[in-house]
Design an enzyme around this catalytic site. Structure first.
Site, PDB file in Angstrom:
ATOM      1  N   CYS A   8      26.871  -6.349 -30.499  1.00  0.00           N
ATOM      2  CA  CYS A   8      27.437  -5.005 -30.333  1.00  0.00           C
ATOM      3  C   CYS A   8      27.403  -4.326 -31.687  1.00  0.00           C
ATOM      4  O   CYS A   8      26.660  -4.744 -32.577  1.00  0.00           O
ATOM      5  CB  CYS A   8      28.835  -5.068 -29.716  1.00  0.00           C
ATOM      6  SG  CYS A   8      30.085  -5.884 -30.726  1.00  0.00           S
ATOM      7  N   ASN A  11      30.981  -6.190 -33.848  1.00  0.00           N
ATOM      8  CA  ASN A  11      31.207  -7.634 -33.655  1.00  0.00           C
ATOM      9  C   ASN A  11      32.698  -7.995 -33.751  1.00  0.00           C
ATOM     10  O   ASN A  11      33.064  -9.066 -34.219  1.00  0.00           O
ATOM     11  CB  ASN A  11      30.378  -8.478 -34.637  1.00  0.00           C
ATOM     12  CG  ASN A  11      30.310  -9.976 -34.296  1.00  0.00           C
ATOM     13  OD1 ASN A  11      30.225 -10.822 -35.170  1.00  0.00           O
ATOM     14  ND2 ASN A  11      30.338 -10.315 -33.021  1.00  0.00           N
ATOM     15  N   CYS A  13      34.922  -6.324 -31.030  1.00  0.00           N
ATOM     16  CA  CYS A  13      35.479  -6.053 -29.690  1.00  0.00           C
ATOM     17  C   CYS A  13      34.642  -6.687 -28.574  1.00  0.00           C
ATOM     18  O   CYS A  13      35.059  -7.668 -27.959  1.00  0.00           O
ATOM     19  CB  CYS A  13      35.595  -4.544 -29.451  1.00  0.00           C
ATOM     20  SG  CYS A  13      36.767  -3.710 -30.544  1.00  0.00           S
ATOM     21  N   ARG A  14      33.471  -6.125 -28.298  1.00  0.00           N
ATOM     22  CA  ARG A  14      32.700  -6.526 -27.110  1.00  0.00           C
ATOM     23  C   ARG A  14      31.927  -7.826 -27.272  1.00  0.00           C
ATOM     24  O   ARG A  14      32.013  -8.714 -26.408  1.00  0.00           O
ATOM     25  CB  ARG A  14      31.732  -5.403 -26.705  1.00  0.00           C
ATOM     26  CG  ARG A  14      32.418  -4.151 -26.230  1.00  0.00           C
ATOM     27  CD  ARG A  14      31.457  -2.985 -26.184  1.00  0.00           C
ATOM     28  NE  ARG A  14      30.972  -2.635 -27.515  1.00  0.00           N
ATOM     29  CZ  ARG A  14      30.028  -1.776 -27.779  1.00  0.00           C
ATOM     30  NH1 ARG A  14      29.395  -1.168 -26.792  1.00  0.00           N
ATOM     31  NH2 ARG A  14      29.679  -1.509 -29.011  1.00  0.00           N
ATOM     32  N   SER A  15      31.118  -7.951 -28.331  1.00  0.00           N
ATOM     33  CA  SER A  15      30.281  -9.160 -28.401  1.00  0.00           C
ATOM     34  C   SER A  15      31.084 -10.442 -28.646  1.00  0.00           C
ATOM     35  O   SER A  15      30.721 -11.488 -28.094  1.00  0.00           O
ATOM     36  CB  SER A  15      29.112  -9.002 -29.393  1.00  0.00           C
ATOM     37  OG  SER A  15      29.547  -8.793 -30.709  1.00  0.00           O
ATOM     38  N   ASP A 125      32.789   0.766 -25.013  1.00  0.00           N
ATOM     39  CA  ASP A 125      33.326   0.222 -26.256  1.00  0.00           C
ATOM     40  C   ASP A 125      34.835   0.464 -26.314  1.00  0.00           C
ATOM     41  O   ASP A 125      35.276   1.595 -26.520  1.00  0.00           O
ATOM     42  CB  ASP A 125      32.633   0.899 -27.443  1.00  0.00           C
ATOM     43  CG  ASP A 125      32.935   0.182 -28.745  1.00  0.00           C
ATOM     44  OD1 ASP A 125      33.926  -0.577 -28.781  1.00  0.00           O
ATOM     45  OD2 ASP A 125      32.180   0.374 -29.713  1.00  0.00           O
TER      46      ASP A 125
END
Ligand code: 4NP
Length: 161
Positions: A8, A11, A13-15, A125
């Site tokens: 993301c 690195n 939050c999402r990934s 996001d």
């Protein structure tokens, strides 16, 4: 060994959420020895930081470990080391291609391409939306579908355990 890198922007939050959730699904399937899992960001603002509080809170609630996970940047070698680079959104796909250059072995895909019936194509996001639950629901579904895809296509086999 099949190697998957979730990517993301930050690195945090999402990934990292995808890394932790997918690792848990892979472990539950008894395939931890067959798939290597990591995550990275295309931006460098949060290098060395643990996952965002919102990501940690939702992983804690799900009983999913993120122990030892710290943000790192995408490196050119990632295109050689990993088989599959899983981007959270289309802008990540573009940034990955810029970071890796032409010489890359890895396949680059959007995570939600494994969920063709999702109403979105990009994982929102939560750094901006604040909605970690929505992001978790999509990542959870996409993780199951990704694992099913790897098994169905023979990229990962149960025998590889
Ligand atoms: P992520 O979210 O890409 O899901 O980790 C973000 C985290 C931080 C920033 C942007 C997105 N930032 O601009 O600092």
């Amino acid at each position: 060994m099949y190697r998957v890198l979730f990517v993301c922007l930050g690195n945090i939050c999402r990934s990292p959420m995808a890394e932790a959730v997918f690792r848990e699904r892979v472990a539950r399937a008894g395939l931890s020895g067959a798939i290597e899992i990591d995550s990275a960001g295309t931006g460098d603002w949060h290098l060395g930081k643990p996952p965002h509080e919102g990501t940690r809170r939702i992983l804690d609630a799900q009983g999913i470990s993120y122990e030892g996970m710290l943000a790192r940047g995408v490196r050119p070698e990632d295109g050689e080391r990993f088989d599959l680079l899983v981007a959270m959104d289309e802008s990540n796909v573009k940034a990955i291609r810029e970071a890796l250059g032409a010489k890359t072995r890895a396949e680059v895909v959007r995570f939600l391409s494994f969920v063709p019936d999702a109403r979105l194509t990009d994982v929102p996001d939560p750094y901006y939306t604040g909605d970690f639950e929505e992001t978790y629901a999509l990542i959870s579904e996409a993780s199951d579908r990704l694992l099913a895809h790897l098994l169905e296509t023979g990229k990962v086999t149960a025998a590889a355990r």
